[in-house]
Design an enzyme around this catalytic site. Structure first.
Site, PDB file in Angstrom:
ATOM      1  CG  ASN A   9      -1.649   1.297   1.198  1.00  0.00           C
ATOM      2  OD1 ASN A   9      -1.649   1.922   0.309  1.00  0.00           O
ATOM      3  ND2 ASN A   9      -2.359   1.942   2.415  1.00  0.00           N
ATOM      4  CD1 TRP A  10       3.621   0.512  -3.213  1.00  0.00           C
ATOM      5  CD2 TRP A  10       3.633   2.252  -4.766  1.00  0.00           C
ATOM      6  NE1 TRP A  10       4.360   0.569  -3.718  1.00  0.00           N
ATOM      7  CE2 TRP A  10       4.425   1.023  -5.156  1.00  0.00           C
ATOM      8  CE3 TRP A  10       3.070   3.057  -5.980  1.00  0.00           C
ATOM      9  CZ2 TRP A  10       4.916   1.410  -6.818  1.00  0.00           C
ATOM     10  CZ3 TRP A  10       4.245   3.685  -7.405  1.00  0.00           C
ATOM     11  CH2 TRP A  10       4.911   1.869  -7.572  1.00  0.00           C
ATOM     12  CE  LYS A  11      -0.213   3.129   4.663  1.00  0.00           C
ATOM     13  NZ  LYS A  11       0.165   3.396   5.853  1.00  0.00           N
ATOM     14  CG  HIS A  94      -5.762   2.454   5.208  1.00  0.00           C
ATOM     15  ND1 HIS A  94      -5.161   2.685   6.173  1.00  0.00           N
ATOM     16  CD2 HIS A  94      -4.853   1.022   5.043  1.00  0.00           C
ATOM     17  CE1 HIS A  94      -3.821   2.732   6.155  1.00  0.00           C
ATOM     18  NE2 HIS A  94      -4.096   1.520   5.630  1.00  0.00           N
ATOM     19  CD  GLU A  96      -2.792   5.428   6.576  1.00  0.00           C
ATOM     20  OE1 GLU A  96      -2.488   5.559   5.423  1.00  0.00           O
ATOM     21  OE2 GLU A  96      -1.776   4.757   6.921  1.00  0.00           O
ATOM     22  CD  GLU A 166      -3.390  -2.509   7.330  1.00  0.00           C
ATOM     23  OE1 GLU A 166      -2.109  -2.780   6.322  1.00  0.00           O
ATOM     24  OE2 GLU A 166      -3.920  -1.132   7.334  1.00  0.00           O
ATOM     25  N   GLY A 172       2.474   2.391  10.666  1.00  0.00           N
ATOM     26  CA  GLY A 172       3.946   3.116  10.852  1.00  0.00           C
ATOM     27  C   GLY A 172       4.153   3.623  11.970  1.00  0.00           C
ATOM     28  CB  SER A 212       5.522  -1.538  12.055  1.00  0.00           C
ATOM     29  OG  SER A 212       5.208  -0.628  11.979  1.00  0.00           O
ATOM     30  N   GLY A 234       5.314   1.089   5.094  1.00  0.00           N
ATOM     31  CA  GLY A 234       6.569   1.487   4.377  1.00  0.00           C
ATOM     32  C   GLY A 234       7.771   0.583   4.094  1.00  0.00           C
TER      33      GLY A 234
HETATM   34  P1  13P Z   1       3.358   0.666   8.096  1.00  0.00           P
HETATM   35  O1  13P Z   1       3.469  -0.962   6.864  1.00  0.00           O
HETATM   36  O2  13P Z   1       4.202   1.624   7.186  1.00  0.00           O
HETATM   37  O3  13P Z   1       3.636   0.135   9.288  1.00  0.00           O
HETATM   38  O4  13P Z   1       1.462  -0.031   6.831  1.00  0.00           O
HETATM   39  C1  13P Z   1       0.450  -0.333   7.249  1.00  0.00           C
HETATM   40  C2  13P Z   1      -0.121   0.010   6.685  1.00  0.00           C
HETATM   41  O5  13P Z   1      -1.286   0.963   6.799  1.00  0.00           O
HETATM   42  C3  13P Z   1      -1.026  -0.195   5.375  1.00  0.00           C
HETATM   43  O6  13P Z   1      -2.098  -0.561   4.358  1.00  0.00           O
END
Ligand code: 13P
Length: 251
Positions: A9-11, A94, A96, A166, A172, A212, A234
């Protein structure tokens, strides 16, 4: 046996040029993957990723989708639009989106129904925050999030879904759920699906861990019986790191 699925997931990262470079570097590194490999990317990168991934085992995903077919929804993208760009997978719900953009369980459900109807493969995200875990609500919450999101799906549609568990406190932050915590909560989600759709659907549905996940902790997490893959933030932004996660089963 469920086939593992590792998705990036590149966000909100990577311009089209950067996306092209990343996928070009990634392609040879993941070509022998035993799992399904997906990269979920910003819409501006669809064309670049599609082109760079041509002829490879890397599948294209989006990070969100609207529930309407078309209309006055400024800034949104429909499932048909994603499909027309070669998108196969879409992340929905998600944390976020829930945290910063007013996403609710109800709107998650609307997006899931529209995406499935259009033939997209859904990666549905659920998970508790720190306060909810500390208060002992994790199981009830992930069960509720899952069942509302699936409302209206048939057994077959539910079986084909991918769910990403998640825990918000692990995203993160460098904090990961322990292998056992992740396995246990994913087991709770699987049981909820089985209760609603039957044991066959519960056995079939693939459930990832996210938060993470990285080259160091992937082996331990993937060794857990309930965990069928990962949703990687990440560590998906660098080809060497992401390929190590994808190739977790190799030495
Ligand atoms: P991280 O791997 O950066 O913690 O992010 C996880 C995430 O939100 C994947 O959707």
């Amino acid at each position: 046996m469920r086939k593992a699925i590792i998705a990036g997931n590149w966000k909100m990262n990577k311009t089209p040029d950067e996306a092209k470079a990343l996928v070009t570097e990634l392609k040879p590194l993941v070509k022998d993957a035993a799992c399904d490999v997906v990269v979920c990317v910003p819409a501006v990168d669809f064309a670049a990723v599609k082109e760079a991934a041509e002829g490879s085992n890397i599948h294209l995903g989006a990070e969100n989708v609207h529930w309407a077919k078309s209309g006055a929804f400024t800034g949104e993208l429909s499932a048909d639009m994603l499909k027309a760009c070669g998108v196969e997978y879409v992340i929905i719900g998600h944390s976020e989106r829930r945290q910063y953009f007013g996403e609710t369980d109800k709107t998650v459900n609307k997006r899931v129904l529209a995406a499935v109807e259009a033939g997209l493969k859904v990666i549905l995200c659920v998970g508790e925050n720190k306060e909810e875990r500390e208060a002992g609500y994790t199981d009830a919450l992930v069960e509720y999030q899952t069942l509302i999101a699936l409302n209206g799906l048939t057994e077959e549609q539910a079986s084909n879904l991918v769910i990403a568990y998640e825990p918000v406190w692990a995203i993160g932050t460098g904090l990961t759920a322990t292998d056992e915590q992740a396995n246990e909560t994913i087991g709770v989600i699987r049981k909820a699906v089985a209760r609603k759709y039957g044991a066959k659907a519960g056995d079939a549905i693939r459930i990832q861990y996210g938060g993470s996940m990285n080259p160091k902790n992937v082996k331990g997490l993937m060794a857990q019986p309930e965990i069928d893959g990962g949703l990687i933030g990440g560590a998906s932004l660098k080809a060497p790191d992401f390929s190590l996660v994808v190739n977790y089963d190799k030495d």
